[in-house]
Design an enzyme around this catalytic site. Sequence first.
Site, PDB file in Angstrom:
ATOM      1  N   SER A  53      -8.725 108.305  17.162  1.00 27.84           N
ATOM      2  CA  SER A  53      -9.633 107.572  18.047  1.00 27.84           C
ATOM      3  C   SER A  53      -9.691 106.104  17.619  1.00 27.84           C
ATOM      4  O   SER A  53     -10.221 105.266  18.357  1.00 27.84           O
ATOM      5  CB  SER A  53     -11.033 108.194  18.030  1.00 27.84           C
ATOM      6  OG  SER A  53     -11.474 108.410  16.701  1.00 27.84           O
ATOM      7  N   ASP A  91      -5.788 112.042  10.971  1.00 31.18           N
ATOM      8  CA  ASP A  91      -5.055 112.563  12.128  1.00 31.18           C
ATOM      9  C   ASP A  91      -3.578 112.204  12.041  1.00 31.18           C
ATOM     10  O   ASP A  91      -3.219 111.036  11.801  1.00 31.18           O
ATOM     11  CB  ASP A  91      -5.603 111.924  13.420  1.00 31.18           C
ATOM     12  CG  ASP A  91      -6.636 112.796  14.101  1.00 31.18           C
ATOM     13  OD1 ASP A  91      -6.589 114.027  13.940  1.00 31.18           O
ATOM     14  OD2 ASP A  91      -7.494 112.226  14.799  1.00 31.18           O
ATOM     15  N   LYS A 121      -4.926 116.322  10.036  1.00 37.02           N
ATOM     16  CA  LYS A 121      -5.382 117.096  11.195  1.00 37.02           C
ATOM     17  C   LYS A 121      -4.333 117.002  12.294  1.00 37.02           C
ATOM     18  O   LYS A 121      -3.708 115.956  12.467  1.00 37.02           O
ATOM     19  CB  LYS A 121      -6.738 116.573  11.689  1.00 37.02           C
ATOM     20  CG  LYS A 121      -7.244 117.296  12.953  1.00 37.02           C
ATOM     21  CD  LYS A 121      -8.714 117.022  13.234  1.00 37.02           C
ATOM     22  CE  LYS A 121      -8.999 115.757  13.985  1.00 37.02           C
ATOM     23  NZ  LYS A 121      -8.329 115.611  15.289  1.00 37.02           N
ATOM     24  N   GLU A 123      -3.355 118.413  16.475  1.00 30.47           N
ATOM     25  CA  GLU A 123      -3.860 118.999  17.716  1.00 30.47           C
ATOM     26  C   GLU A 123      -2.904 120.060  18.247  1.00 30.47           C
ATOM     27  O   GLU A 123      -1.700 119.810  18.350  1.00 30.47           O
ATOM     28  CB  GLU A 123      -4.033 117.902  18.778  1.00 30.47           C
ATOM     29  CG  GLU A 123      -5.076 116.868  18.407  1.00 30.47           C
ATOM     30  CD  GLU A 123      -5.283 115.808  19.489  1.00 30.47           C
ATOM     31  OE1 GLU A 123      -4.717 115.950  20.599  1.00 30.47           O
ATOM     32  OE2 GLU A 123      -6.010 114.839  19.215  1.00 30.47           O
ATOM     33  N   GLU A 190     -13.141 120.951  20.338  1.00 29.41           N
ATOM     34  CA  GLU A 190     -13.645 119.812  21.115  1.00 29.41           C
ATOM     35  C   GLU A 190     -13.909 120.205  22.565  1.00 29.41           C
ATOM     36  O   GLU A 190     -13.036 120.739  23.256  1.00 29.41           O
ATOM     37  CB  GLU A 190     -12.640 118.646  21.049  1.00 29.41           C
ATOM     38  CG  GLU A 190     -13.122 117.436  21.849  1.00 29.41           C
ATOM     39  CD  GLU A 190     -12.387 116.138  21.528  1.00 29.41           C
ATOM     40  OE1 GLU A 190     -11.549 116.112  20.610  1.00 29.41           O
ATOM     41  OE2 GLU A 190     -12.677 115.132  22.226  1.00 29.41           O
TER      42      GLU A 190
HETATM   43  O1  KIV Z   1      -9.724 111.163  16.660  1.00 26.73           O
HETATM   44  C1  KIV Z   1     -10.888 111.610  16.600  1.00 26.73           C
HETATM   45  O2  KIV Z   1     -11.871 110.876  16.452  1.00 26.73           O
HETATM   46  C2  KIV Z   1     -11.062 113.052  16.718  1.00 26.73           C
HETATM   47  C3  KIV Z   1     -12.463 113.561  16.848  1.00 26.73           C
HETATM   48  C4  KIV Z   1     -12.974 113.335  18.214  1.00 26.73           C
HETATM   49  C5  KIV Z   1     -12.568 114.985  16.452  1.00 26.73           C
HETATM   50  O3  KIV Z   1     -10.123 113.779  16.730  1.00 26.73           O
END
Ligand code: KIV
Length: 272
Positions: A53, A91, A121, A123, A190
């Site tokens: 994000s 991420d 993390k 997805e 989410e």
């Molecule tokens: O990138 C991010 O901020 C996220 C959250 C919304 C869980 O993946």
Amino acid sequence: MTTEYGKISKITTHVLQEMKLRGRKIAMLTAYDFSFAKILDAAEIDVILVGDSASNVMAGHTSTLPITLDQMIYHAASVMRGVSRALVVVDLPFGTYQGNSKNALFSAIRIMKESGADAVKMEGGSEIIESVERILSAGIPVMGHLGLTPQSIHKFGTYVVRATEEKEALKLREDARLLDEAGCFGIVLEKIPAKLAGIVTHEVKAPTIGIGAGSEVDGQVLVLHDMLGINTDFSPRFLRRYHNLNEEVRGAVLSYIRDVKAKDFPNKKEQY
Ligand code: KIV
């Protein structure tokens, strides 16, 4: 957090597992830079997510797709310099793990080596399970992310609530089971119905962290800039704003401009 072992000086994936078992909720927030990460860590947040994000809130893109691995590493390394206690998860950005598990491992290793973060993390479920397994086999902790997965926005076409239909809900439960059995230490859920999130939470060993997934999960995550009210363009139902920093900062900037123009700043005490 204080436990029977005393005050915890470093949150690990093991601590998160313990928290789930003891019914203690996990608090997670995003951060992308040293200064905010330092504040969050001093406040004893459990987990800091260096989310992709950053693509939206730091770089002004309309999706998470453009951010690169180098840029994520830059943000993650900055965060790490401000953190001593929280578990830091980063991420893997779009295009660095889908479709090729060797590339996925290479991307994860770069994040771990170059930023010093604790985990990555990713997805998706069955589509990326080979990459998840390869990264885990290298000893890198992985957090899953199911439901609304912003990196797939062009496939879904909208940011509406996911898995409201039986078929998609069953697929999500199966994906959560796959990630759990593979050994993910946590799963972000989410924007899915609260009831489904509760079912998944009971079905998996890994702690679930919800965003727009109700209260029957093991923890919550919000994007820092949204919950602080820096970004006021985004108001989904699940977002609780804890501050109106946009107005506060604007007020401070207006005062500064006024003082400079009025020759009131700096005053005698503020100069050498
Ligand atoms: O990138 C991010 O901020 C996220 C959250 C919304 C869980 O993946």
